[in-house]
Design a protein around this motif. Structure first.
Motif, PDB file in Angstrom:
ATOM      1  N   CYS A 161      10.981   5.233   2.644  1.00  0.00           N
ATOM      2  CA  CYS A 161       9.854   4.583   1.955  1.00  0.00           C
ATOM      3  C   CYS A 161      10.349   3.458   1.063  1.00  0.00           C
ATOM      4  CB  CYS A 161       9.118   5.577   1.064  1.00  0.00           C
ATOM      5  SG  CYS A 161       8.475   6.972   1.878  1.00  0.00           S
ATOM      6  N   ILE A 202       9.358  -0.747   1.074  1.00  0.00           N
ATOM      7  CA  ILE A 202       8.751  -1.504  -0.018  1.00  0.00           C
ATOM      8  C   ILE A 202       9.691  -2.608  -0.475  1.00  0.00           C
ATOM      9  CG2 ILE A 202       7.855  -1.343  -2.339  1.00  0.00           C
ATOM     10  CD1 ILE A 202       6.032  -0.043  -0.649  1.00  0.00           C
ATOM     11  N   PRO A 220      -1.064  -7.000  -4.480  1.00  0.00           N
ATOM     12  CA  PRO A 220      -2.078  -7.536  -3.557  1.00  0.00           C
ATOM     13  C   PRO A 220      -3.485  -7.028  -3.836  1.00  0.00           C
ATOM     14  CG  PRO A 220      -0.848  -5.827  -2.494  1.00  0.00           C
ATOM     15  CD  PRO A 220      -0.203  -6.030  -3.806  1.00  0.00           C
ATOM     16  N   ASP A 254       3.711  -8.407   0.009  1.00  0.00           N
ATOM     17  CA  ASP A 254       3.227  -8.128   1.345  1.00  0.00           C
ATOM     18  C   ASP A 254       2.386  -6.854   1.396  1.00  0.00           C
ATOM     19  OD1 ASP A 254       4.858  -7.034   4.355  1.00  0.00           O
ATOM     20  OD2 ASP A 254       2.980  -8.100   4.086  1.00  0.00           O
ATOM     21  N   PRO A 255       1.133  -6.899   1.885  1.00  0.00           N
ATOM     22  CA  PRO A 255       0.315  -5.684   1.918  1.00  0.00           C
ATOM     23  C   PRO A 255       0.515  -4.829   3.152  1.00  0.00           C
ATOM     24  CG  PRO A 255      -1.008  -7.529   2.572  1.00  0.00           C
ATOM     25  CD  PRO A 255       0.340  -8.072   2.262  1.00  0.00           C
ATOM     26  N   VAL A 256       1.018  -5.388   4.239  1.00  0.00           N
ATOM     27  CA  VAL A 256       1.126  -4.623   5.487  1.00  0.00           C
ATOM     28  C   VAL A 256       2.163  -3.513   5.336  1.00  0.00           C
ATOM     29  CG1 VAL A 256       1.710  -4.773   7.899  1.00  0.00           C
ATOM     30  CG2 VAL A 256       0.484  -6.610   6.832  1.00  0.00           C
ATOM     31  N   GLN A 309       3.002  -2.051   2.632  1.00  0.00           N
ATOM     32  CA  GLN A 309       2.501  -0.983   1.763  1.00  0.00           C
ATOM     33  C   GLN A 309       1.602  -0.034   2.531  1.00  0.00           C
ATOM     34  OE1 GLN A 309       0.915  -2.394  -1.874  1.00  0.00           O
ATOM     35  NE2 GLN A 309       2.614  -3.801  -2.188  1.00  0.00           N
ATOM     36  N   ALA A 310       0.826  -0.558   3.472  1.00  0.00           N
ATOM     37  CA  ALA A 310      -0.001   0.341   4.278  1.00  0.00           C
ATOM     38  C   ALA A 310       0.879   1.247   5.140  1.00  0.00           C
ATOM     39  CB  ALA A 310      -0.956  -0.469   5.153  1.00  0.00           C
ATOM     40  N   THR A 363       3.868   2.245   4.342  1.00  0.00           N
ATOM     41  CA  THR A 363       4.524   3.217   3.472  1.00  0.00           C
ATOM     42  C   THR A 363       3.577   4.336   3.073  1.00  0.00           C
ATOM     43  OG1 THR A 363       5.772   1.371   2.626  1.00  0.00           O
ATOM     44  CG2 THR A 363       5.963   3.407   1.443  1.00  0.00           C
ATOM     45  N   LEU A 364       2.261   4.016   2.938  1.00  0.00           N
ATOM     46  CA  LEU A 364       1.299   5.076   2.646  1.00  0.00           C
ATOM     47  C   LEU A 364       1.348   6.156   3.710  1.00  0.00           C
ATOM     48  CD1 LEU A 364      -2.002   3.394   1.524  1.00  0.00           C
ATOM     49  CD2 LEU A 364      -0.565   4.878   0.226  1.00  0.00           C
ATOM     50  N   THR A 365       1.333   5.735   4.976  1.00  0.00           N
ATOM     51  CA  THR A 365       1.409   6.703   6.059  1.00  0.00           C
ATOM     52  C   THR A 365       2.718   7.475   6.016  1.00  0.00           C
ATOM     53  OG1 THR A 365       0.118   5.165   7.364  1.00  0.00           O
ATOM     54  CG2 THR A 365       1.166   6.933   8.544  1.00  0.00           C
ATOM     55  N   VAL A 415       4.604   8.256   3.449  1.00  0.00           N
ATOM     56  CA  VAL A 415       4.644   9.249   2.367  1.00  0.00           C
ATOM     57  C   VAL A 415       3.831  10.490   2.753  1.00  0.00           C
ATOM     58  CG1 VAL A 415       3.818   9.655   0.035  1.00  0.00           C
ATOM     59  CG2 VAL A 415       5.102   7.644   0.528  1.00  0.00           C
ATOM     60  N   VAL A 416       2.648  10.273   3.317  1.00  0.00           N
ATOM     61  CA  VAL A 416       1.791  11.403   3.693  1.00  0.00           C
ATOM     62  C   VAL A 416       2.462  12.256   4.748  1.00  0.00           C
ATOM     63  CG1 VAL A 416      -0.359  11.991   4.834  1.00  0.00           C
ATOM     64  CG2 VAL A 416      -0.324  10.231   3.125  1.00  0.00           C
ATOM     65  N   VAL A 475       0.960   2.542  -3.349  1.00  0.00           N
ATOM     66  CA  VAL A 475       2.062   3.385  -2.905  1.00  0.00           C
ATOM     67  C   VAL A 475       2.602   4.209  -4.070  1.00  0.00           C
ATOM     68  CG1 VAL A 475       4.296   3.380  -1.799  1.00  0.00           C
ATOM     69  CG2 VAL A 475       2.630   1.691  -1.190  1.00  0.00           C
ATOM     70  N   SER A 491       0.375   7.187  -4.450  1.00  0.00           N
ATOM     71  CA  SER A 491       0.644   8.178  -3.403  1.00  0.00           C
ATOM     72  C   SER A 491       1.906   8.970  -3.700  1.00  0.00           C
ATOM     73  CB  SER A 491       0.839   7.471  -2.058  1.00  0.00           C
ATOM     74  OG  SER A 491      -0.352   7.210  -1.447  1.00  0.00           O
ATOM     75  N   TYR A 551      10.541 -12.577   0.782  1.00  0.00           N
ATOM     76  CA  TYR A 551       9.854 -12.192   2.007  1.00  0.00           C
ATOM     77  C   TYR A 551       8.994 -13.364   2.443  1.00  0.00           C
ATOM     78  CZ  TYR A 551       6.254 -10.116   4.874  1.00  0.00           C
ATOM     79  OH  TYR A 551       5.392  -9.852   5.878  1.00  0.00           O
ATOM     80  N   ASN A 580      -2.979 -11.977   3.112  1.00  0.00           N
ATOM     81  CA  ASN A 580      -3.322 -12.159   1.707  1.00  0.00           C
ATOM     82  C   ASN A 580      -4.327 -13.278   1.526  1.00  0.00           C
ATOM     83  OD1 ASN A 580      -2.013 -10.217   0.265  1.00  0.00           O
ATOM     84  ND2 ASN A 580      -0.082 -11.315   0.237  1.00  0.00           N
ATOM     85  N   VAL A 596      -4.619  -3.878   0.458  1.00  0.00           N
ATOM     86  CA  VAL A 596      -3.880  -2.793   1.114  1.00  0.00           C
ATOM     87  C   VAL A 596      -4.856  -1.822   1.770  1.00  0.00           C
ATOM     88  CG1 VAL A 596      -2.212  -0.976   0.753  1.00  0.00           C
ATOM     89  CG2 VAL A 596      -2.046  -3.056  -0.532  1.00  0.00           C
ATOM     90  N   VAL A 610      -6.169  -3.408   4.901  1.00  0.00           N
ATOM     91  CA  VAL A 610      -5.234  -3.319   6.018  1.00  0.00           C
ATOM     92  C   VAL A 610      -5.214  -1.905   6.570  1.00  0.00           C
ATOM     93  CG1 VAL A 610      -2.800  -3.447   6.624  1.00  0.00           C
ATOM     94  CG2 VAL A 610      -3.802  -5.206   5.247  1.00  0.00           C
ATOM     95  N   ALA A 611      -5.226  -0.900   5.691  1.00  0.00           N
ATOM     96  CA  ALA A 611      -5.067   0.478   6.165  1.00  0.00           C
ATOM     97  C   ALA A 611      -6.329   1.018   6.795  1.00  0.00           C
ATOM     98  CB  ALA A 611      -4.643   1.375   5.009  1.00  0.00           C
ATOM     99  N   GLU A 657      -2.499   9.255  11.181  1.00  0.00           N
ATOM    100  CA  GLU A 657      -1.994   9.980  10.012  1.00  0.00           C
ATOM    101  C   GLU A 657      -2.860  11.197   9.708  1.00  0.00           C
ATOM    102  OE1 GLU A 657      -2.048   7.424   6.658  1.00  0.00           O
ATOM    103  OE2 GLU A 657      -2.522   9.071   5.324  1.00  0.00           O
ATOM    104  N   PHE A 662      -6.527   9.334   0.337  1.00  0.00           N
ATOM    105  CA  PHE A 662      -5.472  10.344   0.256  1.00  0.00           C
ATOM    106  C   PHE A 662      -5.145  10.682  -1.185  1.00  0.00           C
ATOM    107  CE2 PHE A 662      -2.012  12.852   1.257  1.00  0.00           C
ATOM    108  CZ  PHE A 662      -0.964  12.509   0.447  1.00  0.00           C
TER     109      PHE A 662
END
Lengths: 114, 101, 261
Positions: A41, A45, A56, A69-71, A73-74, A76-78, A80-81, B64, B67, C34, C43, C56, C59-60, C71, C143
């Motif tokens: 993770c 990030i 973001p 970058d937001p992609v 982070q999405a 990384t959410l998955t 972590v879960v 994040v 989470s 980046y 963005n 975020v 996107v998710a 998930e 979540f």
């Protein structure tokens, strides 16, 4: 070496692997696996970070402000879960192994019985 | 001019803060592996999750961070301690069965 | 393999692994620089396209909603696996375990923890619900809010005993809540088929940026995910807690058909 923070990720991965190889208790092994999972993770990030950028969330920012970058982070959410839930499943397997063989030592669990 | 100097100091402070938290993450990860008792490991892992969450905030990733904080504080120590309690209750039961044989 | 020997074998192999990873990490951008095209483009256009300020979550739950569905499947499958692994089998002794030495009870929870467990679960539940319902505006989401709601219920167990926890929590209701969450997610995606769009297309009106009803389908999906996750985590805790309880009142052992292994 172009950046030092990536080295911390590699260090956490390798030290977690060392813990798994030399572990004498199944629950200790699962905890080392938690360390490995969190290192992935962290790497994700770190890749998406831009210096002096904002988070973001564009509530008060103009839309062309410099942001992280937001992609990633999405993703990384998955991560972590899934990591947390797989650790719980592995602990349930460790409990069942103890119930069957009455030991939590991975070296003694290697014999397969017919 | 003073404003530019002020902003430069803030950026340096942020970099120093990020580096300190990074070193602490490496130290606590190593400590979690070299503990032999799973009960102590669960406490160290919960603090390690909090450190990771603070580092994610320093890297401007608030969702994040939430989470990781929630997983590291609620799910992981709870599962580890409950698994240990269950294993211990089975051990006591097996010892008692052996005594009565 | 002797333990000392395995340590040196591991160090040699880890050194080779580290060398390979160094070569791989050298190709990454320097830390803090980046400039990938996908993130920068998203963005700039996500807020104008979907009118939700949290990119975020957009996107998710909108652009990559299929990954979030995967998930949720992983969450559901592993909780089903844990319930299967820790089930009570009929050939096992149905025994209420008692303490090691007779005449010893485990200590009662302290008064501070009891007061905490009396005051706080309502507020924690409210905070978790706030986090689920504001996923498209502020950082948070289904979540995170779901686990906070579950931790409010687990706090009730920590501050009192298992009897009160199991009187609040019933297995059938939890399973229903979790199933409603997961199937609601999928049915919302399938409903988009009937409108002629692709799976999990954002079909609700987008609204004004910053207002509460904006972002289309993001709020609805987050509510379903919150339901599924909260039900799942409470089920998980219930599975682990079910056989570790020590009923402090009964001392009798009830055996029913014990079978030695």
């Amino acid at each position: 070496m172009n950046s030092i923070p990536y080295l911390v990720t590699i260090w956490l991965f390798v030290i977690g692997l060392y813990g798994i190889v030399r572990s004498r208790n199944l629950i200790h092994l699962v905890n080392c696996l938690t360390v490995i999972q969190s290192s992935t993770c962290l790497l994700l990030i770190m890749i998406g970070y831009r210096t002096n950028a904002a988070a973001p969330v564009f509530k008060n920012l103009p839309e062309d402000a410099k942001a992280v970058d937001p992609v990633v982070q999405a993703l990384t959410l998955t991560d972590v879960v899934v990591g947390a839930v797989v650790i719980a499943l592995l602990l349930a397997i460790a409990i069942q192994a103890h119930k069957q063989f009455n030991t939590l030592d991975p070296h003694k669990l290697s014999a397969m019985k017919g | 001019m003073a404003a530019v100097g002020c902003i430069k100091k803030k950026k340096e402070k942020m970099i120093i803060f990020q580096n300190i938290i990074l070193i602490m993450i490496a130290v606590f990860g190593t400590a979690a592996v070299f503990m032999h008792s799973p009960v102590r490991q669960s406490i160290i892992l919960s603090f390690y999750g909090m450190l990771l969450s603070i580092y994610f905030i320093a890297l401007k990733a608030p969702e994040v961070a939430l989470s990781e904080m929630v997983v590291g504080a609620v799910v992981i120590p709870l599962m580890i301690l409950l698994a240990l309690a269950k294993v211990k209750s089975y051990t006591i039961e097996n010892l008692r069965n052996k005594k009565q044989k | 393999m002797k333990p000392a020997f395995s340590k040196w074998v591991f160090i040699v192999i880890a050194a080779a692994f580290c060398f390979l990873i160094f070569q791989a990490v050298k190709g990454l951008n320097k830390f803090g620089e980046y400039n990938g095209i996908y993130g920068v483009t998203l963005n700039k256009i996500a807020v104008t396209e979907r009118a939700a300020t949290n990119v975020v979550s957009t996107v998710a739950f909108d652009y990559r909603a299929v990954d979030t569905m995967g998930e949720e499947f992983i969450l559901f499958a592993s909780i089903a696996g844990i319930s299967l692994l820790l089930r009570r089998r009929h050939i096992e002794e149905e025994e209420i375990p008692e303490e090691d030495l007779p005449g010893r009870t485990s200590p009662d929870t302290s008064d501070a923890v009891k007061v905490f467990g009396l005051m706080y679960p309502g507020f924690i539940f409210l905070f978790g619900a706030y986090m689920v319902l504001h996923a498209h505006l502020t950082p948070g989401g289904g979540f995170q809010g779901g686990v906070i709601i579950a931790s409010a219920v687990i706090l009730i167990y920590l501050a009192s005993d298992y009897k009160r926890f199991s009187s609040i929590v019933s297995l059938k209701k939890l399973e229903k809540i979790e199933t409603v969450g997961l199937s609601g997610f999928i049915l919302t995606g399938i409903y988009a088929f009937f409108r002629g769009d692709s799976f999990l297309y954002n079909f609700l009106p987008y609204g004004v940026k910053g207002s509460y009803l904006s972002g289309g389908i993001i709020l609805l999906l987050n509510i379903f995910v919150g339901l599924a996750v909260s039900g799942g985590i409470i089920l998980l805790a219930n599975e682990f807690l079910e056989q570790t309880i020590l009923l402090r009142e009964t001392r009798a052992i009830v055996r029913r058909g014990s079978k030695k292994k």
